[in-house]
Design a protein around this motif. Structure first.
Motif, mmCIF file in Angstrom:
data_model
loop_
_atom_site.group_PDB
_atom_site.id
_atom_site.type_symbol
_atom_site.label_atom_id
_atom_site.label_comp_id
_atom_site.label_asym_id
_atom_site.label_seq_id
_atom_site.Cartn_x
_atom_site.Cartn_y
_atom_site.Cartn_z
ATOM 1 N N ASP A 1 12.300 -2.885 8.025
ATOM 2 C CA ASP A 1 10.960 -2.477 8.444
ATOM 3 C C ASP A 1 10.855 -0.957 8.377
ATOM 4 O O ASP A 1 11.773 -0.241 8.801
ATOM 5 C CB ASP A 1 10.682 -2.958 9.874
ATOM 6 N N VAL A 2 9.746 -0.462 7.844
ATOM 7 C CA VAL A 2 9.571 0.979 7.681
ATOM 8 C C VAL A 2 8.199 1.381 8.192
ATOM 9 O O VAL A 2 7.215 0.648 8.030
ATOM 10 C CB VAL A 2 9.744 1.394 6.197
ATOM 11 N N GLY A 3 8.145 2.528 8.855
ATOM 12 C CA GLY A 3 6.870 3.034 9.348
ATOM 13 C C GLY A 3 6.820 4.547 9.294
ATOM 14 O O GLY A 3 7.845 5.222 9.437
ATOM 15 N N SER B 1 0.835 -1.196 0.000
ATOM 16 C CA SER B 1 0.000 0.000 0.000
ATOM 17 C C SER B 1 0.873 1.251 0.000
ATOM 18 O O SER B 1 1.680 1.437 -0.912
ATOM 19 C CB SER B 1 -0.943 -0.021 1.204
ATOM 20 N N GLY B 2 0.763 2.120 1.022
ATOM 21 C CA GLY B 2 1.449 3.411 1.014
ATOM 22 C C GLY B 2 2.943 3.334 0.782
ATOM 23 O O GLY B 2 3.432 3.590 -0.320
ATOM 24 N N THR B 3 3.715 2.968 1.803
ATOM 25 C CA THR B 3 5.170 2.851 1.615
ATOM 26 C C THR B 3 5.504 1.630 0.773
ATOM 27 O O THR B 3 6.479 1.636 0.027
ATOM 28 C CB THR B 3 5.882 2.753 2.969
ATOM 29 N N GLY B 4 4.712 0.573 0.901
ATOM 30 C CA GLY B 4 5.019 -0.667 0.191
ATOM 31 C C GLY B 4 5.031 -0.530 -1.316
ATOM 32 O O GLY B 4 5.902 -1.085 -1.993
ATOM 33 N N SER B 5 4.063 0.201 -1.867
ATOM 34 C CA SER B 5 4.032 0.357 -3.322
ATOM 35 C C SER B 5 5.237 1.147 -3.821
ATOM 36 O O SER B 5 5.779 0.892 -4.897
ATOM 37 C CB SER B 5 2.733 1.035 -3.761
ATOM 38 N N SER C 1 12.258 5.795 0.352
ATOM 39 C CA SER C 1 13.586 6.020 -0.227
ATOM 40 C C SER C 1 14.687 5.677 0.770
ATOM 41 O O SER C 1 15.695 5.067 0.418
ATOM 42 C CB SER C 1 13.712 7.483 -0.668
ATOM 43 N N MET C 2 14.477 6.027 2.032
ATOM 44 C CA MET C 2 15.493 5.775 3.043
ATOM 45 C C MET C 2 15.657 4.278 3.310
ATOM 46 O O MET C 2 16.774 3.793 3.507
ATOM 47 C CB MET C 2 15.145 6.512 4.333
ATOM 48 N N VAL C 3 14.554 3.533 3.305
ATOM 49 C CA VAL C 3 14.689 2.102 3.588
ATOM 50 C C VAL C 3 15.325 1.370 2.407
ATOM 51 O O VAL C 3 16.123 0.442 2.592
ATOM 52 C CB VAL C 3 13.324 1.484 3.975
ATOM 53 N N VAL C 4 15.015 1.785 1.180
ATOM 54 C CA VAL C 4 15.668 1.179 0.015
ATOM 55 C C VAL C 4 17.141 1.566 -0.021
ATOM 56 O O VAL C 4 18.010 0.754 -0.349
ATOM 57 C CB VAL C 4 14.948 1.590 -1.286
ATOM 58 N N GLN C 5 17.439 2.811 0.346
ATOM 59 C CA GLN C 5 18.835 3.248 0.375
ATOM 60 C C GLN C 5 19.630 2.469 1.425
ATOM 61 O O GLN C 5 20.833 2.238 1.251
ATOM 62 C CB GLN C 5 18.910 4.752 0.654
ATOM 63 N N GLU C 6 18.964 2.058 2.490
ATOM 64 C CA GLU C 6 19.633 1.243 3.503
ATOM 65 C C GLU C 6 20.060 -0.097 2.909
ATOM 66 O O GLU C 6 21.132 -0.628 3.232
ATOM 67 C CB GLU C 6 18.711 1.025 4.706
ATOM 68 N N ILE D 1 5.985 14.868 12.219
ATOM 69 C CA ILE D 1 5.881 14.064 10.988
ATOM 70 C C ILE D 1 7.072 13.129 11.027
ATOM 71 O O ILE D 1 8.206 13.520 10.731
ATOM 72 C CB ILE D 1 5.913 14.961 9.735
ATOM 73 N N ALA D 2 6.818 11.889 11.422
ATOM 74 C CA ALA D 2 7.922 10.998 11.778
ATOM 75 C C ALA D 2 7.972 9.771 10.884
ATOM 76 O O ALA D 2 6.952 9.291 10.381
ATOM 77 C CB ALA D 2 7.782 10.562 13.241
ATOM 78 N N GLY D 3 9.181 9.276 10.720
ATOM 79 C CA GLY D 3 9.410 8.037 9.993
ATOM 80 C C GLY D 3 10.486 7.225 10.690
ATOM 81 O O GLY D 3 11.358 7.781 11.358
ATOM 82 N N ARG D 4 10.405 5.899 10.533
ATOM 83 C CA ARG D 4 11.369 5.005 11.179
ATOM 84 C C ARG D 4 11.773 3.904 10.212
ATOM 85 O O ARG D 4 10.934 3.312 9.543
ATOM 86 C CB ARG D 4 10.751 4.382 12.437
#
Length: 403
Positions: free
Chosen positions: A250-252, A137-141, A335-340, A269-272
């Motif tokens: 894992d991303v949220g 869905s949101g981040t997953g797509s 983008s940050m999780v893929v860059q990781e 406005i947070a992301g992890r």
């Protein structure tokens, strides 16, 4: 393209040896004795990392390893059973197989010194990978689209949800026609990927991650991305990665609001982004979810209306926004999780150790990092057990498999 067949083959052989040794010993000695021996395996991992990976282990860790080994001996020797018996040696051999298997996983995850980031070489290496994405869905797509365009050879997308009108401002490639017909999100992604990147094999699994078919599909992947907004989804992904020794990303995203004087204002406005390595701290260890929060979510499931509202509030708790326009925040987190992932495969970052977790807050424009040593790791009894019964150590899932 370089595929480390010898290490993959060795990992498979070690997995068989680990299970065989443990089962053989378990049939011939008390369960408590067998587990006392098995718990020496993390100490073996630390000790073997020195000669096999070139890691540095300080005096305090060597002292801890020595004390741990002595402790296991103390537990075993007074009983007259344990390492002095064939069953005990079999369990020790199984523990050693687990330790070496963990080392091979880290070896496979080490970046090649010659791989240039974002190059054809990197794409060639990515083309040999199978990646499971839980939640499309949101981040997953967004994660799926980036991995597709970066050359991942196989994408296993897992989601049982259908496209709705409220999804159109967050999910790539969806159309009003998709929402009107209620198409599955995984089918929309698979059809779009066939047009842009037909060489990538996309496996669409239209099931929840807590079903046997979805778990079995994700277990075949080299790497798992968890892009869900439920505690239960993260719990299953976490236990799956632990059982299969899979690296887990894992991303949220969270945008909590508050209500001063009847007005709605954004708190942050947070992301992890969490990168979980096999044999180290899990999402549970890191507090991403907890038994209490799982229980609370399960209670909400008993009241579908309340549960649906909780899911809607996943992005903006307290605002009751049904279609929050958060794609820009999702893009940053995705983008940050893929860059990781890129950072773990290529040598552009000087040191990956401080980046077990990355968090950002756009209100104060702050990004923070946490290393593995910032989390208290507890060895899970589910580590490296594969898909043995009960499935992922959860009887409720085993009931579904047997149904």
């Amino acid at each position: 393209m370089r595929i480390h067949w010898p290490l993959h083959l060795l990992r498979g052989i070690l997995g068989v040896g680990m299970i065989a040794g443990f089962v053989y010993g378990l049939a011939r000695m008390p369960l408590s004795t067998a587990y006392a021996i098995v718990f020496v395996s993390p100490l073996m991992v630390t000790a073997l990392a020195v000669p096999l990976l070139g890691e540095k282990v300080g005096p305090r860790r060597w002292t801890a390893i020595a004390l741990g080994v002595v402790g296991v001996l103390v537990v075993l020797r007074p009983t007259g059973e344990g390492m002095a018996t064939l069953a005990g040696l079999a369990v020790v051999g199984g523990a050693l197989c687990y330790a070496i298997a963990s080392i091979t996983v880290r070896k496979l995850a080490q970046p090649s010194s010659r791989t240039l980031p974002f190059s054809a070489e990197m794409r060639a290496e990515f083309s040999s990978l199978s990646v499971a994405i839980v939640g499309i869905s949101g981040t997953g797509s967004l994660v799926a689209e980036m991995l597709l365009r970066m050359g991942i050879g196989e994408l296993i997308v897992i989601d049982d949800d259908h496209v709705e009108s409220k999804n159109l401002n967050r999910i790539l490639n969806t159309t009003a026609a998709d929402a009107l017909s209620g198409r599955l999100k995984v089918d929309v992604f698979k059809d779009a990927s066939a047009l842009s990147h037909p060489d990538t094999l996309v496996i669409a699994v239209s099931e929840r991650i807590d079903t046997w078919s979805a778990i079995r599909a994700a277990a075949d992947a080299d790497i798992v991305f968890s892009c869900v907004d439920t505690m239960d989804g993260r719990h299953i992904a976490d236990r799956l990665a632990t059982s299969m020794l899979q690296p887990l990303f894992d991303v949220g995203v969270n945008i909590p609001v508050f209500h001063p004087r009847g007005q709605i204002k954004i708190a942050n406005i947070a992301g992890r982004i969490d990168f979980v390595q096999p044999g180290r701290s899990t999402l549970l260890d890191r507090g991403v979810y907890s038994p209490e929060r799982l229980a609370a979510e399960d209670l909400r499931k008993q009241n579908p209306e309340a549960f649906e509202q909780q899911v809607k509030e996943g992005y903006m708790p307290g605002s009751h926004e049904e279609a929050p326009a958060v794609i820009s925040v999702n893009m940053r987190a995705a983008s940050m999780v893929v860059q990781e992932l890129v950072a773990r495969f290529t040598p552009y970052r000087k040191d990956n150790r401080p980046y077990a977790r990355t968090e950002f807050d756009l209100v104060i424009e702050e990004t923070t990092h946490a290393s593995e040593t910032d989390f208290l790791s507890k060895r899970s009894a589910q580590t490296a057990l594969g898909l043995s019964a009960p499935l992922l150590g959860l009887p409720a899932l085993e009931d579904k498999r047997c149904a």
